[in-house]
Design an enzyme around this catalytic site. Structure first.
Site, mmCIF file in Angstrom:
data_model
loop_
_atom_site.group_PDB
_atom_site.id
_atom_site.type_symbol
_atom_site.label_atom_id
_atom_site.label_comp_id
_atom_site.label_asym_id
_atom_site.label_seq_id
_atom_site.Cartn_x
_atom_site.Cartn_y
_atom_site.Cartn_z
ATOM 1 N N ASP A 27 24.505 -6.691 30.569
ATOM 2 C CA ASP A 27 23.067 -6.957 30.474
ATOM 3 C C ASP A 27 22.900 -8.468 30.488
ATOM 4 O O ASP A 27 23.702 -9.194 29.899
ATOM 5 C CB ASP A 27 22.468 -6.324 29.213
ATOM 6 C CG ASP A 27 22.902 -7.034 27.960
ATOM 7 O OD1 ASP A 27 22.184 -7.931 27.511
ATOM 8 O OD2 ASP A 27 23.973 -6.700 27.431
ATOM 9 N N LYS A 84 24.161 -1.569 15.508
ATOM 10 C CA LYS A 84 24.931 -2.769 15.124
ATOM 11 C C LYS A 84 25.826 -2.542 13.892
ATOM 12 O O LYS A 84 25.594 -3.102 12.812
ATOM 13 C CB LYS A 84 23.972 -3.931 14.848
ATOM 14 C CG LYS A 84 23.124 -4.299 16.065
ATOM 15 C CD LYS A 84 22.410 -5.623 15.877
ATOM 16 C CE LYS A 84 21.696 -6.054 17.144
ATOM 17 N NZ LYS A 84 20.340 -5.643 17.281
#
Ligand code: GTP
Length: 361
Positions: free
Chosen positions: A217, A157
């Site tokens: 996803d 991230k």
């Protein structure tokens, strides 16, 4: 090649849909998500599946059993407490003897697994990771590679000013059994945070397989809805598909792409505007409008109600002249009284009842 499907996560972000239903069982075009994944693996010659779960959910066992109806063999590997992505694979060690695939159980993709397996065999590396481009890498695990495709760095991230590539870990790995020696037994361990970075530091070569096709996803409700819209809009897919007998009033208007489960009834003056999915046994009453929504089974949508781009789990009952709009999510068995207006992503937990007119923003 065997595939370990990781399906032992908490699925918190998909709640309230996953309060009663494991993520691999949430319906996508009225079939459990796992059925789509298994179909994809089969297309690439994989017929041996190890499902890594906490306990075996009853819904999974009764639907899939040992997989014979789908023409595959499913073995279950269970964890007393979550072991993480790598810990879950270590836990299944006794079932693994050759190169194997690891697949995050919430991914839908058309990535060419056959080509990825071929590359892995030819390169003789311990691990090959699929990478996929995303618009916003800051919420994913970014993977940097050199000009030959060797992984050089993992960045979890990254902040926007630290983004060096938009290629992220796609949650699909091909691994050699040797990697299991690098994972501690009975301990929580993640591939992306623990195993792969440690292997890199010790000089092990990790190869990448960049894929540029479809990849999503279904970890969040927005993406779960988007996948179904994408599949419905796929030109090879259906226009208006009835999965079995039902009732449609002559004055109802249905515009595809729409999938309508068996035993649905669609009343006078209704509009069903695709992309939309109605689960089996849904009853849509007079002058209701359904647009861009996904309903699970046995829902009752009463007169003059509007559902737009929302997700409605099984057996919900939505009262007359109510609105359930963009991004709202209703868990199983929610009762919405007449004249409610739900919008801006309101989530209602299973079994809750909302009084008539109680919500109006
Ligand atoms: P969130 O709670 O919404 O983050 O959902 P999640 O934990 O299911 O998803 P996450 O993106 O963290 O995990 C990616 C995949 O790995 C999912 O298919 C999970 O089911 C699976 N997974 C995550 N942790 C574990 C674990 O400890 N054991 C097993 N067997 N699978 C796991």
């Amino acid at each position: 090649m065997k595939a370990v499907i990781l399906a032992g996560g908490e699925a918190t972000r998909l709640r309230p849909l996953t309060c009663n239903t494991p993520k691999i069982m949430v319906p996508v075009l009225n079939r459990p998500f796992l059925e789509h994944v298994i179909g994809y693996l089969k297309q690439h010659g994989i017929g041996e599946v190890i499902l890594a779960v906490g306990g075996v959910p009853a819904q999974v066992e009764s639907y899939f059993g040992e997989g014979s109806e789908l023409g595959v063999h499913i073995a279950y590997s269970t964890e007393d407490s979550p072991l993480g992505t790598a810990g879950a694979v270590k836990n299944a060690e006794a079932l693994l003897d050759d190169s194997f695939l690891v697949f995050n159980g919430d991914i839908f993709t058309d990535l060419d697994l056959t080509a990825m397996m071929r590359q892995h065999r030819q390169s003789k590396v311990m691990a090959t990771l699929a990478l996929t481009p995303v618009d916003d890498p800051t919420v994913y695990g970014v993977v940097e590679t050199d000009s030959r495709g060797m992984v050089t760095r993992f960045v979890e991230k990254p902040s926007p000013d630290k983004v060096t590539t938009n290629m992220i870990n796609a949650g699909i790995y091909i691994l050699q059994p040797d990697i299991l020696h690098h994972i501690p037994p009975d301990a929580f361990c993640m591939f992306e945070r623990d195993v792969f970075p440690t292997l890199l530091e010790s000089g092990t070569t990790i190869f990448s397989y960049p894929a540029h096709g479809y990849w999503i996803d279904i970890g969040t409700p927005e993406k779960y809805l988007r996948l179904q819209h994408d599949l419905l809009r796929n030109p090879r897919e259906r226009d208006v598909e009835f999965e079995g007998e039902g009732y449609v009033h002559a004055s109802a208007r249905i515009e595809g792409p729409v999938v309508i489960g068996k035993g649905c009834s669609i009343g006078r003056g209704c509009t069903i505007q695709g992309p939309a999915v109605l689960g089996a046994g849904c009853r849509i009453e007079e002058d209701a409008l359904i647009e861009g929504a996904v309903l699970w089974q046995d829902c009752r949508i009463r007169k003059e109600t509007r559902l737009k781009n929302c997700l409605v789990a099984s057996r919900c009952d939505i009262g007359d002249a109510s609105e359930v709009l963009d991004g709202c999510i209703l868990g199983d068995d929610v009762l919405i009284g007449n004249n409610n207006k739900l919008c801006k992503g309101i989530r209602i937990w299973p079994g809750k009842a909302i009084e008539p007119g109680a919500i109006s923003f």
